[in-house]
Design a protein around this motif. Sequence first.
Motif, PDB file in Angstrom:
ATOM      1  N   GLN A 159       5.936  -2.547  26.298  1.00 20.30           N
ATOM      2  CA  GLN A 159       7.049  -3.241  25.633  1.00 20.30           C
ATOM      3  C   GLN A 159       8.284  -3.249  26.536  1.00 20.30           C
ATOM      4  N   SER A 160       8.535  -2.111  27.199  1.00 20.69           N
ATOM      5  CA  SER A 160       9.694  -2.040  28.096  1.00 20.69           C
ATOM      6  C   SER A 160       9.493  -2.986  29.273  1.00 20.69           C
ATOM      7  N   TYR A 161       8.237  -3.049  29.723  1.00 22.02           N
ATOM      8  CA  TYR A 161       7.993  -3.934  30.868  1.00 22.02           C
ATOM      9  C   TYR A 161       8.161  -5.411  30.466  1.00 22.02           C
ATOM     10  N   LEU A 162       7.779  -5.723  29.239  1.00 20.12           N
ATOM     11  CA  LEU A 162       7.974  -7.092  28.750  1.00 20.12           C
ATOM     12  C   LEU A 162       9.471  -7.434  28.766  1.00 20.12           C
ATOM     13  N   ALA A 163      10.287  -6.487  28.292  1.00 21.61           N
ATOM     14  CA  ALA A 163      11.742  -6.719  28.275  1.00 21.61           C
ATOM     15  C   ALA A 163      12.237  -6.923  29.716  1.00 21.61           C
ATOM     16  N   TYR A 164      11.689  -6.154  30.642  1.00 20.61           N
ATOM     17  CA  TYR A 164      12.088  -6.267  32.052  1.00 20.61           C
ATOM     18  C   TYR A 164      11.714  -7.650  32.607  1.00 20.61           C
ATOM     19  N   LEU A 165      10.504  -8.067  32.292  1.00 20.29           N
ATOM     20  CA  LEU A 165      10.055  -9.399  32.755  1.00 20.29           C
ATOM     21  C   LEU A 165      10.961 -10.506  32.212  1.00 20.29           C
ATOM     22  N   GLN A 166      11.353 -10.337  30.963  1.00 17.67           N
ATOM     23  CA  GLN A 166      12.178 -11.371  30.323  1.00 17.67           C
ATOM     24  C   GLN A 166      13.571 -11.460  30.948  1.00 17.67           C
ATOM     25  N   THR A 167      14.046 -10.340  31.491  1.00 10.19           N
ATOM     26  CA  THR A 167      15.418 -10.357  32.023  1.00 10.19           C
ATOM     27  C   THR A 167      15.459 -10.509  33.553  1.00 10.19           C
ATOM     28  N   HIS A 168      14.308 -10.352  34.219  1.00 10.60           N
ATOM     29  CA  HIS A 168      14.273 -10.496  35.686  1.00 10.60           C
ATOM     30  C   HIS A 168      13.352 -11.662  36.024  1.00 10.60           C
ATOM     31  N   THR A 169      13.971 -12.793  36.309  1.00 11.31           N
ATOM     32  CA  THR A 169      13.191 -14.034  36.378  1.00 11.31           C
ATOM     33  C   THR A 169      12.183 -14.076  37.539  1.00 11.31           C
ATOM     34  N   GLU A 170      12.382 -13.269  38.586  1.00 13.78           N
ATOM     35  CA  GLU A 170      11.452 -13.295  39.717  1.00 13.78           C
ATOM     36  C   GLU A 170      10.377 -12.207  39.606  1.00 13.78           C
ATOM     37  N   GLU A 171      10.485 -11.363  38.588  1.00 16.49           N
ATOM     38  CA  GLU A 171       9.594 -10.203  38.512  1.00 16.49           C
ATOM     39  C   GLU A 171       8.116 -10.610  38.418  1.00 16.49           C
ATOM     40  N   HIS A 172       7.843 -11.698  37.701  1.00 17.05           N
ATOM     41  CA  HIS A 172       6.424 -12.064  37.544  1.00 17.05           C
ATOM     42  C   HIS A 172       5.771 -12.313  38.908  1.00 17.05           C
ATOM     43  N   LEU A 173       6.567 -12.750  39.900  1.00 19.56           N
ATOM     44  CA  LEU A 173       5.999 -13.023  41.229  1.00 19.56           C
ATOM     45  C   LEU A 173       5.561 -11.721  41.904  1.00 19.56           C
ATOM     46  N   SER A 174       6.388 -10.689  41.769  1.00 20.75           N
ATOM     47  CA  SER A 174       6.016  -9.386  42.350  1.00 20.75           C
ATOM     48  C   SER A 174       4.805  -8.813  41.617  1.00 20.75           C
ATOM     49  N   LEU A 175       4.782  -9.014  40.313  1.00 20.14           N
ATOM     50  CA  LEU A 175       3.634  -8.524  39.544  1.00 20.14           C
ATOM     51  C   LEU A 175       2.355  -9.212  40.021  1.00 20.14           C
ATOM     52  N   LEU A 176       2.421 -10.550  40.173  1.00 17.62           N
ATOM     53  CA  LEU A 176       1.226 -11.295  40.583  1.00 17.62           C
ATOM     54  C   LEU A 176       0.759 -10.883  41.971  1.00 17.62           C
ATOM     55  N   ASP A 177       1.697 -10.486  42.805  1.00 22.89           N
ATOM     56  CA  ASP A 177       1.335  -9.961  44.126  1.00 22.89           C
ATOM     57  C   ASP A 177       0.422  -8.752  43.986  1.00 22.89           C
ATOM     58  N   ASP A 178       0.695  -7.945  42.967  1.00 22.86           N
ATOM     59  CA  ASP A 178      -0.133  -6.766  42.719  1.00 22.86           C
ATOM     60  C   ASP A 178      -1.457  -7.135  42.053  1.00 22.86           C
ATOM     61  N   VAL A 179      -1.413  -8.179  41.237  1.00 21.65           N
ATOM     62  CA  VAL A 179      -2.613  -8.540  40.474  1.00 21.65           C
ATOM     63  C   VAL A 179      -3.665  -9.214  41.366  1.00 21.65           C
ATOM     64  N   PHE A 180      -3.218 -10.142  42.214  1.00 13.97           N
ATOM     65  CA  PHE A 180      -4.162 -10.832  43.103  1.00 13.97           C
ATOM     66  C   PHE A 180      -4.468  -9.899  44.273  1.00 13.97           C
ATOM     67  N   ILE A 181      -5.650  -9.394  44.281  1.00 12.74           N
ATOM     68  CA  ILE A 181      -5.989  -8.418  45.321  1.00 12.74           C
ATOM     69  C   ILE A 181      -6.534  -9.195  46.509  1.00 12.74           C
ATOM     70  N   ASN A 182      -5.766  -9.214  47.590  1.00 12.68           N
ATOM     71  CA  ASN A 182      -6.117 -10.100  48.701  1.00 12.68           C
ATOM     72  C   ASN A 182      -6.949  -9.446  49.812  1.00 12.68           C
ATOM     73  N   VAL A 183      -7.561  -8.307  49.502  1.00 11.72           N
ATOM     74  CA  VAL A 183      -8.333  -7.613  50.551  1.00 11.72           C
ATOM     75  C   VAL A 183      -9.425  -8.541  51.089  1.00 11.72           C
ATOM     76  N   THR A 184      -9.494  -8.674  52.385  1.00  8.58           N
ATOM     77  CA  THR A 184     -10.532  -9.517  52.984  1.00  8.58           C
ATOM     78  C   THR A 184     -10.678  -9.157  54.454  1.00  8.58           C
ATOM     79  N   SER A 185     -11.684  -9.713  55.100  1.00  6.60           N
ATOM     80  CA  SER A 185     -11.826  -9.505  56.548  1.00  6.60           C
ATOM     81  C   SER A 185     -12.791 -10.553  57.109  1.00  6.60           C
ATOM     82  N   PHE A 186     -12.799 -10.681  58.430  1.00 11.45           N
ATOM     83  CA  PHE A 186     -13.769 -11.573  59.059  1.00 11.45           C
ATOM     84  C   PHE A 186     -15.160 -10.973  58.864  1.00 11.45           C
ATOM     85  N   PHE A 187     -16.150 -11.816  58.610  1.00 11.74           N
ATOM     86  CA  PHE A 187     -17.558 -11.416  58.487  1.00 11.74           C
ATOM     87  C   PHE A 187     -17.730 -10.168  57.615  1.00 11.74           C
ATOM     88  N   ARG A 188     -17.072 -10.208  56.454  1.00 16.09           N
ATOM     89  CA  ARG A 188     -17.173  -9.064  55.532  1.00 16.09           C
ATOM     90  C   ARG A 188     -18.628  -8.948  55.072  1.00 16.09           C
TER      91      ARG A 188
END
Length: 408
Positions: free
Chosen positions: A50-79
């Motif tokens: 609930q506190s995080y929801l309030a934070y998201l509502q008041t910090h307009t760029e926060e969802h972008l930082s959150l999505l950075d954490d959600v999309f796990i970009n681990v990769t490599s050549f010839f994995r």
Amino acid sequence: MEQSEANPEFEALLLYLKQNQGYDLTGYKRSTLTRRFQHRMSSLNIEGYQSYLAYLQTHTEEHLSLLDDVFINVTSFFRDRAAWDYLAAEILPKIVANKLPDEQIRIWSAGCAAGQEIYSVLILLAEKFGLDFCRKRVQCYATDADEAALKQARQANYSELQMTGIPADLLEKYFVKSETGYSIHPLLRQSIIFGRHNLAKDAPISKIDLLLCRNVLIYFNAETQASILVRFHFSLKTTGFLFLGQAETLVNRRQIFAPINLKHRIYKKGLKLEIEDQLSIHSKSHRKPSLQPFTVQSHFWRTAFETNPVAQCAIDLEGCLVSANEQATLLFGLTLNDWNHPFHQLEPGKLLDSEALISKLNHCHQPQILKHIEWNTSNQTRYFDIAIAPVFSFRQKMIGLLLTFVDQ
Ligand SMILES: C[S@@+](CC[C@H](N)C(=O)[O-])C[C@H]1O[C@@H](n2cnc3c(N)ncnc32)[C@H](O)[C@@H]1O
């Protein structure tokens, strides 16, 4: 439903992101999502959703930082190198052999992260068939939901660390030393179109010969995985291949994909899609609450429609495409985006005079046949007889038209 899907405070957060920021994360596994959210929240010293929801509502760029954490970009050549060796030895030659001498090979890396996956395929193709072959014959699409990852993929500039595992001869042939590391050979880069694409929502890219979706499906719940696989079925050509990640198993309600090599997670198209599969890709909100079980007869007629070697399209009284069988989909290059779209704007609809079509929707109570209708494509002219038949409900109310395109 996963147990944590029952946490209403967490679900309220997801709803907020969906409705206010346009990011629908409801199809992801809750176990992964909650871990990622907790990670972000603890870096901000926030406790409780609930506190995080309030934070998201008041910090307009926060969802972008959150999505950075959600999309796990681990990769490599010839994995998972062994799987790539198998692909190079067994699958790529088959794809090329299935083609006419100047026919394009279409490859899609879905969930491409920073691009190493698509460049790995191109390097293997260049090793086998040459750089010139790649430039002239190969068209690649590399997509991801994460714009930041796509930016790196487009730049194609990798650090020394990211190059670990690339043999010295490949490094020399396909990379150029840059100030910050290595850049991919510009000739390879040319064959790729990068784009933002959400696997759970957007229409798939069509006529694909090789679809790589590695280490992405694992993040989605079973229902969303199944609907993505239906999209992939639309995407692949009949002779196409699907390449998944090492840790992934297919959630195949029916075997719409069949294994070629299970160990390396390479599949070909299996059973044809049925109406239930197609319904699974429409969002929950549009779905009827409960689907009546299909009788043996309706299943029979549905299969007959799908497998008919003659192209057929059904349109409703508003003049929109309701369904097209596989032959029509292939012939006219239709995609899922075309469903519910005004038929006269689509390729098969352009063969008919749109006003005449509307008048048929209002007055066509008898089947009619339009003879010798010309269709010009970029490389050929074809002729069709088009049968237009009204479709009536059991109460004898007209509900649309069935169009059959007989190739002459
Ligand atoms: C672990 S990486 C896999 C990268 C690469 N395919 C591989 O196997 O090395 C997962 C990627 O899936 C992407 N992804 C997550 N959700 C997605 C979605 N809904 N649509 C498209 N890509 C998504 C992430 O942004 C991330 O780049």
